[in-house]
Enzyme design. Structure first.
Site, mmCIF file in Angstrom:
data_model
loop_
_atom_site.group_PDB
_atom_site.id
_atom_site.type_symbol
_atom_site.label_atom_id
_atom_site.label_comp_id
_atom_site.label_asym_id
_atom_site.label_seq_id
_atom_site.Cartn_x
_atom_site.Cartn_y
_atom_site.Cartn_z
ATOM 1 N N SER A 222 0.846 -1.190 0.000
ATOM 2 C CA SER A 222 0.000 0.000 0.000
ATOM 3 C C SER A 222 0.884 1.244 0.000
ATOM 4 O O SER A 222 2.043 1.198 0.432
ATOM 5 C CB SER A 222 -0.953 0.026 1.201
ATOM 6 O OG SER A 222 -1.537 1.302 1.367
ATOM 7 N N TYR B 210 -2.488 0.640 10.744
ATOM 8 C CA TYR B 210 -2.337 0.244 9.347
ATOM 9 C C TYR B 210 -0.989 0.715 8.799
ATOM 10 O O TYR B 210 -0.247 -0.054 8.180
ATOM 11 C CB TYR B 210 -3.486 0.829 8.522
ATOM 12 C CG TYR B 210 -3.538 0.338 7.097
ATOM 13 C CD1 TYR B 210 -4.089 -0.906 6.795
ATOM 14 C CD2 TYR B 210 -3.057 1.111 6.056
ATOM 15 C CE1 TYR B 210 -4.152 -1.367 5.489
ATOM 16 C CE2 TYR B 210 -3.109 0.661 4.742
ATOM 17 C CZ TYR B 210 -3.660 -0.574 4.462
ATOM 18 O OH TYR B 210 -3.716 -1.023 3.160
#
Length: 250
Positions: free
Chosen positions: A142, A155
């Protein structure tokens, strides 16, 4: 001709499903791994992937015993493993970090980091021992692997850690013909990014609608990485919506 086999985690939805579709199109046999049997079954049916070329394997990848069971089933079915795509990941609520519970933090770490590590361990065991030796591992980092969003500490921390895991895996796999690379994805259009159409919090405190891209482009990028011979490797690749606020100062 040796068959090509792959395991994709988080395979039932979004980016994972797009990756499975692209790999099947390249001739891979694919084991689809995820938490929920019904979601995996629906994805396999949607992709017309219910024959001998796929395995549907529900598992909690944060559990090392469950992970070992997945890899044992793949080896028993196809005899080898050529590709692992560590795609599975979850986030915590977008709230101030001091308000996050220990359970929320640990849940993200278990899914995003522990799971990728446990899967990598099992892949190494198979890839080192099989003939022909070696294989490839692709991690979903990501764009949070380099740049955080507001209120995303669990995250972002795990995705930064994925970059370290990618580099260590590439180094430790080198003597055994195991290549490892990372794809960093920005705003692929999935259920997870649907809220971007109505506006998401920006670093300056404003809320803005963000551009997205078709998740197919991610699948195609992973398929390209997977198509390389083991003497070539894409260490890092960023695939993102061109108009999203990422490069520069917004």
């Amino acid at each position: 001709m040796t068959i090509k086999t792959a395991i994709v985690t988080g395979a039932g939805t979004g980016v994972g499903k797009a990756i499975v579709k692209a790999l099947l199109g390249q001739g891979f046999k694919v084991a689809m791994v995820g938490r929920r049997q019904e979601v995996l079954d629906a994805a396999a049916k949607e992709l017309d992937a219910t024959g001998s070329d796929t395995l549907v394997l529900p598992a909690d990848i944060g559990d090392p015993a469950a992970v070992a069971g997945v890899f044992d089933q793949v080896k028993a079915r196809w005899g080898r493993l050529d590709l692992l795509v560590n795609n599975a990941g979850i986030g915590a609520p977008a709230i101030p970090l001091e308000e996050l519970s220990a359970e929320q933090w640990l849940g993200v770490v278990a899914a995003n980091l522990n799971g990728a590590f446990f899967c990598t361990q099992q892949a190494f065991k198979i890839m080192k021992a099989q003939s022909p030796r070696g294989g490839r591992i692709i991690n979903n980092g990501s764009i949070s692997a380099t740049t955080p969003r507001p209120h995303s500490a669990p995250y972002t921390a795990t995705k930064h850690a994925i970059t370290g895991l990618t580099k260590s895996t590439a180094l430790d796999g080198r003597p055994f013909d195991i290549a490892c690379g990372q794809i960093d994805i920005g705003n692929a259009a999935t259920e997870m990014t649907r809220k971007m159409a109505t506006g998401v919090l920006q670093a300056n405190g404003s809320t803005a609608v963000e551009a997205t891209m078709d998740a197919k482009h991610v699948g195609d990028a992973v398929a390209y990485m997977a198509s390389l011979p083991l003497d070539a490797n894409v260490l890092t690749m960023t695939v993102m919506a061109t108009q999203m606020p990422f490069v520069g100062r917004g």
